[in-house]
Design an enzyme around this catalytic site. Structure first.
Site, PDB file in Angstrom:
ATOM      1  N   LYS A 298       0.915  -1.069  -0.201  1.00 26.78           N
ATOM      2  CA  LYS A 298      -0.120   0.055  -0.182  1.00 26.78           C
ATOM      3  C   LYS A 298       0.875   1.194  -0.021  1.00 26.78           C
ATOM      4  O   LYS A 298       1.909   1.235   0.496  1.00 26.78           O
ATOM      5  CB  LYS A 298      -0.849  -0.012   1.380  1.00 26.78           C
ATOM      6  CG  LYS A 298      -1.897   1.233   1.464  1.00 26.78           C
ATOM      7  CD  LYS A 298      -2.752   0.850   2.578  1.00 26.78           C
ATOM      8  CE  LYS A 298      -3.735   1.687   2.929  1.00 26.78           C
ATOM      9  NZ  LYS A 298      -4.643   1.612   3.977  1.00 26.78           N
TER      10      LYS A 298
ATOM     11  N   SER B 158      -9.568   1.195   2.928  1.00 23.88           N
ATOM     12  CA  SER B 158      -8.587   1.906   2.233  1.00 23.88           C
ATOM     13  C   SER B 158      -7.636   1.183   1.616  1.00 23.88           C
ATOM     14  O   SER B 158      -6.977   1.791   0.472  1.00 23.88           O
ATOM     15  CB  SER B 158      -8.005   3.158   3.021  1.00 23.88           C
ATOM     16  OG  SER B 158      -7.196   2.544   3.967  1.00 23.88           O
TER      17      SER B 158
ATOM     18  N   SER C 220      -9.570  -1.259   7.460  1.00 24.38           N
ATOM     19  CA  SER C 220      -8.991  -0.960   5.912  1.00 24.38           C
ATOM     20  C   SER C 220      -7.972  -2.210   5.382  1.00 24.38           C
ATOM     21  O   SER C 220      -7.626  -1.939   3.888  1.00 24.38           O
ATOM     22  CB  SER C 220      -7.984   0.243   5.994  1.00 24.38           C
ATOM     23  OG  SER C 220      -8.759   1.502   5.940  1.00 24.38           O
TER      24      SER C 220
END
Lengths: 468, 439
Positions: A82, A157, A181
């Protein structure tokens, strides 16, 4: 060639010479080129770094054979990060235009640990800007699509992390889980997502969203892979003062008591999700585990508490992007970041601190105590991850409250600093993945992995792949 | 109008001289270094960086608190104090808000008045702005070498009524810090920084409803003068029936007046919140006690010790006001114990002749003093001569001695010393006199 489905097959394939690590990187890159135009899970491809590392891995395997894997437990594992994770010399954006073009000056502990264990970095992955969101739609660059239905979100996310693993662009990915997330996108894409105990894995070099809630999470194809990655990641590094690793021993063969919190099965829950999670409960019951109903009445305040503490910390953590450094002024912030900066500044301001922040901290403590009490009666808690399967792109845009409620079942683990693993539990009629989560007391990861593995031994949901 | 009394409170910032910075492992020493050479992700506030608290700095702060009779918090934490300024790389300063390490300290002035110290907390210093012209363009540059250096902040209650008390207090605080060895507290280098707030009240009134902050004043003397100037200025305003505007003022040393720097209507909202990246700190009472028992002699203890040696006030102050000289003196009198040299003599040559500067080791000084003593005393020959003269002049006393009245020896020694103009070494005089008398 077919992408490996687990570390175990990867090791066997590399040792048998079915393909080399360089072949594997080549293969993943060809898939990325073929499909990521549509999926849009990747922000930066690090192919040079990947090939260099793959060549080294191949040399090691040639020289040391099986011994190489004893020395480098993640040898040949291709990983994506990420874009919250800093990798020295590589662009790191947190999904925000504010950091577009920012090149990291050092690497996150998590990145260093995986690379030291032999993992190969292939890409930096898309996400909601600053990890603000539950759909990936808040990325300042583009919206990541769900590989199971490209009209739908991949969750967020850590949208890119989930979509990339589900699309076979890499074997494992790291994400961050502040309110769900990692678990929610994992459950939207038929993957395992670990949110570890707060303080188990160092956050050094991971861009901060909400420091008291942020955890480094792992997204993978099965429990064994995620456990192996967690084992490499955990432990103190001298940088994150909150990391204090404890180990909890347990009897792996023991039948456990599983608590089902009635508040997590209330009206908001989609009927299809409810049915699937109930089937999971039945599976555990049939394995001989004891199921009991419990109540966690204060968890219903979880979202309210979370949306006070989290924006407060967000407003503080984003203060450094003040326009003096990093090349972009504050206008570059997207609307969700601005919303949270405003909210957070408000709840921390002198006249409102007691009514909001302080009160939220008190309720957070109540939830913590309530959960601790529950764990005196049950070993683990089983619950849905998300109220619905993956929703349509645009469905919740313009309605931040409904988006915030996507985290309703996941925030409890973050507020209490306890671990939770999202595990694939089947599919909806329209073919959308549905996950469930196993939650446990602090540092009970190994127990959660053990129970998760038992479930995956009985089911094959996790072996199914998206058709791109 | 009734008599107006000044109400003065102080904020003092002191940089600690720890080896490393407050929350990272960069060197804390920053004076005169090339800009931005002593920095890392933590003190630059780069994305993803996390602070780790410097334990030494925490213990140093506790030492300072103990030296000022403070209560040491058993449970403490760091907080984030938010404001925007280019020299503050994170947009917040890690400081302490509601649970500082030290509270409720006291300080007693020479006149017996007690100044209450509200709190002493620990925080990180900021970077530094450098304004200059580069290629014909006026620019502001930031040097982060100082960013993250441990900084103690002491806040007093508004207990001062006289600028000269402020002066005494600050000089003593500087001295205490030096005695503790926790900072060089050098005003010129900025490792000790002063701020005062001052207002005037009528004799029987409570605290006034305004205050003026005096900032950016870099010497004790200027602060004292600024306070005096402020008293005059505020008095004039109050006497016309108005109230001074609440603001921050600086001091113009040429004109000897204060001037307005910044008017703030309301207190700035720093949006304090607990620092989530540093776990709360529990401070063990036993460890605090151990530290307390191991504190070095502080200036006041030294004064008491020196007073017992019958030193004059002037000598005591001169020696105590310099920690190194005080320690030097201590060592010197210790060595001198075995010789015929008094503490007063040592103090005298140090204060009046700066002889300690010539002899870096106290032992060297004592050796020199012994040499001088020898050179100064009357020689053996001179003593013998004087003894002969005195014995001839005092035949009665000699007879008395021979008849057993040995107490006349004292009288004879006195006479001999007189003859020698006081330059006779006592032991030598006694020896020669006895020999003569026994003959």
């Amino acid at each position: 060639m077919e992408a490996p489905n687990s570390f175990k097959t990867l090791k066997a394939d590399l040792l048998s010479g079915k393909y080399s690590t360089v072949d594997l990187v080549d293969y993943y890159l060809s898939r990325i080129h073929a499909f990521d135009g549509e999926i849009q899970s990747i922000l930066t491809i690090t192919d040079e770094i990947a090939f260099k590392k793959a060549k080294k891995a191949d040399a090691l395997i040639k020289k040391l054979k099986a011994k190489a894997f004893a020395e480098y437990p993640l040898l040949g594992v291709v990983v994506g990060y990420k874009d919250m994770f800093l990798k020295d010399g590589v662009r790191t954006t947190a999904g925000s235009r504010v950091l577009n073009g920012y090149v990291a000056q050092y690497s996150a502990t998590a990145v260093e640990k995986l690379e030291t264990a032999g993992a190969i970095t292939i890409a930096k992955l898309n996400q909601d800007a600053w990890a603000h969101g539950a759909s990936g739609e808040n990325s300042d660059f583009f919206i990541t699509k769900n590989p199971y239905d490209k009209a739908r979100v991949a969750g967020g996310s850590s949208s890119g992390s989930a979509a990339a693993v589900a699309s076979d662009f890499c074997l494992i990915a790291l994400g961050t889980d502040t309110g769900g997330s990692v678990r929610q996108p994992a459950s939207f894409t038929n993957l395992v997502g670990l949110k570890p105990t707060y303080g188990a894995i160092s956050r050094w070099g991971v861009i901060a969203m909400s420091s008291s809630l942020d955890t480094v999470g792992v997204i993978g194809k099965n429990i064994a892979d995620v456990k192996q990655t967690y084992d490499v990641l955990k432990g103190e590094d001298g940088h994150d003062s909150n990391v204090r690793l404890q180990t909890k021993s347990f009897d792996p063969g023991k039948k456990v008591t599983i608590g089902i919190p009635k508040e997590f099965f209330a009206e908001r829950l989609d009927p299809e999700v409810k049915t699937k999670v109930e089937e999971v409960i039945n599976t555990y019951q049939q394995m001989g585990h004891k199921i009991i109903n419990i109540s966690l009445p204060h968890t219903k305040y979880g979202i309210s508490v979370y949306y006070i503490i989290q924006p407060a910390e967000v407003s503080s953590n984003l203060a450094r992007y003040d326009g003096v450094r990093y090349g972009k002024d504050r206008l570059a912030f997207g609307s969700e970041a601005k919303r949270r900066i405003m909210l957070g500044s408000f709840v921390l301001s002198a006249g409102h601190y007691d009514a909001y922040y302080l009160k939220a901290m008190k309720v957070r403590n109540l939830i913590k105590m309530e959960l601790e009490k529950a764990y005196e009666k049950v070993d683990v808690i089983l619950a849905p991850v998300s109220p619905t399967p993956a929703f349509k792109i645009g469905e919740k845009q313009g309605d931040p409250i409904s988006m915030y409620l996507s985290d309703i079942f996941t925030v409890t683990a973050n507020l209490t600093g306890t671990p939770s693993v999202a595990i694939p539990g089947g599919f909806s009629k329209s073919g959308l993945p549905i996950g469930f989560q196993l939650m446990g007391p602090r540092f009970s990861e190994d127990l959660l992995f053990n129970l998760g593995q038992k479930y995956q031994a009985q089911t094959d949901w996790h072996t199914r792949k998206a058709v791109l | 109008m009734k008599n107006l009394i000044p109400v003065i409170g102080l904020e003092v910032h002191i940089e600690l001289n720890t080896a490393t910075k407050m929350f990272c492992r960069c060197r804390a020493y920053h004076f005169g270094e090339k800009p931005n050479t002593n920095v890392c992700p933590v003190c630059l506030g780069l994305p993803g960086a996390l602070p780790s608290a410097n334990k030494k700095a925490i213990w140093d702060t506790i030492k300072f608190g103990l030296a000022l009779n403070s209560q040491i918090s058993s449970f403490s934490k760091f907080d984030r104090k938010h404001y925007f300024y280019p020299d503050l790389p994170k947009g917040y300063q890690i400081s302490q808000y509601d649970l500082p390490f030290c509270t409720k300290g006291t300080f007693t002035l020479k006149n017996g008045k007690v100044i209450n110290i509200r709190r002493i907390h620990l925080e990180e210093d900021t970077g530094k702005l450098i304004h200059k012209t580069v290629d014909g363009k006026k620019v502001s540059l930031v040097d982060y070498n100082r960013s993250g250096v441990p900084l103690m902040e002491m806040v007093t209650e508004p207990d001062f009524t006289d600028p000269s008390d402020v002066d005494e207090f600050l000089k003593e605080i500087q001295l205490i810090v030096k005695y503790l060895g926790i900072s060089d507290a050098d005003m010129e280098k900025g490792s000790m920084r002063l701020e005062a707030n001052i207002s005037l009240k009528e004799e029987d009134q409570g605290l006034p409803d305004y205050k003026i902050e005096l900032k950016n004043i870099n010497s004790f003397r200027f602060l004292s003068k600024a306070l005096q100037a402020e008293i005059v200025r505020q008095k004039q305003i109050l006497e016309t029936g108005s109230k001074p505007v609440q603001e921050t003022r600086g001091y113009d040393e040429v004109k000897n007046t204060t001037f307005s720097q910044r008017t703030k209507e309301e207190a700035q909202d720093y949006r304090y919140m607990p620092e989530p990246d540093i776990p709360p700190i529990t401070i063990n009472e036993k460890v605090v006690l151990r530290i307390k028992n191991k504190l070095p002699d502080l200036p006041n203890q030294k004064r008491k010790i020196f007073k017992k040696l019958n030193l004059s006030e002037h000598y005591i102050e001169t020696l105590v006001s310099d920690k190194n000289r005080a320690l030097y003196f201590d060592e010197a009198i210790n060595i001198a114990k075995d010789h015929n040299i008094s503490a007063k003599e040592i103090a005298s040559v140090m204060v009046n002749q700066n002889m300690d500067l010539k002899y870096p080791e106290p032992a060297g000084l004592i050796k020199k003093l012994l040499e001088i003593q020898k050179a100064d005393y009357a020689s053996q020959k001179e003593v013998k001569g004087a003894v002969n003269v005195v014995l001839k002049q005092n035949t009665k006393a000699v007879d008395d001695y021979k008849n057993g009245k040995t107490q006349v020896v004292g009288f004879l020694i006195g006479q001999i010393q007189k003859e020698l103009k006081g330059k006779g070494e006592v032991k030598l005089v006694q020896e020669i006199l006895r020999k003569k008398l026994e003959e």
